[in-house]
Motif scaffolding. Structure first.
Motif, PDB file in Angstrom:
ATOM      1  N   VAL A 190       0.844  -1.201   0.000  1.00 13.62           N
ATOM      2  CA  VAL A 190       0.000   0.000   0.000  1.00 13.62           C
ATOM      3  C   VAL A 190       0.877   1.247   0.000  1.00 13.62           C
ATOM      4  O   VAL A 190       0.658   2.195  -0.767  1.00 13.62           O
ATOM      5  CB  VAL A 190      -0.950   0.001   1.215  1.00 13.62           C
ATOM      6  N   PHE A 191       1.908   1.250   0.879  1.00 14.05           N
ATOM      7  CA  PHE A 191       2.833   2.381   0.908  1.00 14.05           C
ATOM      8  C   PHE A 191       3.591   2.478  -0.413  1.00 14.05           C
ATOM      9  O   PHE A 191       3.739   3.544  -0.999  1.00 14.05           O
ATOM     10  CB  PHE A 191       3.846   2.208   2.048  1.00 14.05           C
ATOM     11  N   ARG A 192       4.092   1.334  -0.874  1.00 12.81           N
ATOM     12  CA  ARG A 192       4.967   1.306  -2.035  1.00 12.81           C
ATOM     13  C   ARG A 192       4.269   1.769  -3.303  1.00 12.81           C
ATOM     14  O   ARG A 192       4.890   2.332  -4.209  1.00 12.81           O
ATOM     15  CB  ARG A 192       5.488  -0.132  -2.209  1.00 12.81           C
ATOM     16  N   SER A 193       2.945   1.556  -3.363  1.00  8.03           N
ATOM     17  CA  SER A 193       2.215   1.876  -4.595  1.00  8.03           C
ATOM     18  C   SER A 193       1.827   3.346  -4.694  1.00  8.03           C
ATOM     19  O   SER A 193       1.486   3.825  -5.777  1.00  8.03           O
ATOM     20  CB  SER A 193       0.949   1.008  -4.687  1.00  8.03           C
ATOM     21  N   VAL A 194       1.866   4.081  -3.589  1.00  5.52           N
ATOM     22  CA  VAL A 194       1.401   5.471  -3.630  1.00  5.52           C
ATOM     23  C   VAL A 194       2.461   6.494  -3.237  1.00  5.52           C
ATOM     24  O   VAL A 194       2.268   7.700  -3.430  1.00  5.52           O
ATOM     25  CB  VAL A 194       0.163   5.663  -2.715  1.00  5.52           C
ATOM     26  N   ILE A 195       3.597   6.034  -2.687  1.00  9.37           N
ATOM     27  CA  ILE A 195       4.621   6.963  -2.206  1.00  9.37           C
ATOM     28  C   ILE A 195       5.962   6.604  -2.818  1.00  9.37           C
ATOM     29  O   ILE A 195       6.374   5.433  -2.800  1.00  9.37           O
ATOM     30  CB  ILE A 195       4.746   6.910  -0.662  1.00  9.37           C
ATOM     31  N   SER A 196       6.649   7.605  -3.367  1.00  6.53           N
ATOM     32  CA  SER A 196       7.982   7.352  -3.921  1.00  6.53           C
ATOM     33  C   SER A 196       8.977   7.169  -2.780  1.00  6.53           C
ATOM     34  O   SER A 196       8.779   7.686  -1.672  1.00  6.53           O
ATOM     35  CB  SER A 196       8.429   8.513  -4.806  1.00  6.53           C
TER      36      SER A 196
END
Length: 349
Positions: A305-311
């Protein structure tokens, strides 16, 4: 009476391992043999152990010609044991006097159980250069039991157990198991530094493990603890890999266990993220920004979830700022750095 082998792998701890052997020899139920395997220590470990062996032939010393790095030596020492029951002991721990009597006795009376483990006392060393047990000084504390009654663990239940007891699922020096069970589960996997944890999880799929709520060993806490050298992030990553493998294995089980496995997968992911967040906060407050950032990086890497929306750049920048704030708050609002003076000495980095 059944034969019992105490096995002790060691490296560069001549005084401590001698004390571990002395404690094993002083058991109310004496061992049939004590096998100690030295992993090419640069100190006088072999000479010190040979003196004990000359006085008591139950002490058998193996000397590796080349340092194995640890885990292969663990396999060697158990492979050299001949007893029907095997009691593991780390070279910096020591048994309480009735450990073998209680643990082996339980296995003899409960033939369906393959392995037992139990509670332990933490002992914060006052000095690490003592020559005998009589000279060891420090502060001891009782670690809470995992249960106030005997509990048994088998199969997919290992996942719930590991989630509940994430920080310390067992103490290696309390493990006593049947030699036949060791042969069934197989060797420690040297690809892990936490090979004992991986073996414990694998063992739960192969047989029945019982927890006995009693104090069996003394866990010595000192600046040279092996866990200090592994590193917090590496330890978290290895436990995550071990649990991921267990969940995959459990997913092949038919019936109602599939639902339990799906729940465990979600619970484990949440627990892993929570532990990484705790590690980030603790190391930031302790003035260890490099390790805190490693924890933040692992959070981003492991949670889709973090990886898909935050660089990664934005995430890392935010983590660095939060970490600096936590370090400032520790100094100016939370009582200063005194509580962290021991970090790196008695707790894993």
């Amino acid at each position: 009476m059944s034969s019992v082998s105490v096995v002790i792998p060691t490296w560069n701890r001549s005084k401590m391992v001698v004390q571990a052997v002395e404690a094993a020899l002083s058991q109310t139920r004496g061992p049939s043999e004590i096998v100690v395997s030295d992993d090419a220590s640069p100190d006088d470990t072999v000479a010190a152990l040979s003196r004990i062996s000359a006085q008591d032939p139950r002490v058998k010393v193996i000397s590796q010609l080349k340092n194995s790095g640890g885990v292969p030596n663990w396999n060697s020492v158990i492979g050299a044991a001949t007893g029907e029951f095997i009691a593991w002991c780390s070279d910096d721990d020591r048994f309480l006097p009735d450990h073998l009597e209680a643990s082996v006795g339980f296995l003899e009376q409960n033939t369906e159980v393959d392995m037992v483990h139990s509670g332990f006392l933490n002992f914060l060393e006052g000095s690490k250069n003592v020559e005998s047990l009589q000279e060891v000084t420090g502060k001891s504390e009782k670690c809470a039991f995992k249960s106030d009654r005997i509990t048994r663990l088998h199969g997919v239940g290992i996942m719930r157990y590991m989630i509940k007891h994430y920080t310390w699922p067992f103490h290696p020096s309390t493990l006593v198991f049947r030699r036949s069970f060791w042969l069934k589960v197989g060797l420690f996997d040297p690809t892990y530094q936490l090979a004992d944890t991986d073996w414990f999880v694998r063992a739960a799929f192969e047989g029945i493990i019982a927890y006995i709520p009693r104090y069996s060993v003394i866990n010595r806490r000192h600046r040279d603890n092996w866990s200090n050298r592994v590193g917090s992030i590496r330890m978290q990553q290895e436990v995550n890999a071990i649990m991921t493998k267990a969940i995959v294995r459990a997913s092949g089980v038919s019936g109602s266990a599939r639902f339990a496995t799906a729940m465990a997968r979600w619970q484990w992911s949440s627990q892993y993220q929570f532990m990484l967040a705790r590690l980030f906060v603790a190391r930031s407050r302790a003035g260890m920004p490099e390790i805190a950032i490693e924890a933040a990086d692992e959070m981003l890497r492991s949670f889709w979830v973090f990886r898909s929306v935050i660089s990664r750049a934005i995430w890392r920048s935010a983590a660095e700022r939060v970490g600096r704030c936590l370090a400032w708050l520790q100094i100016h609002a939370f009582g200063g750095m005194a509580k962290y003076n021991h970090v790196g000495e008695f707790t894993p980095k």
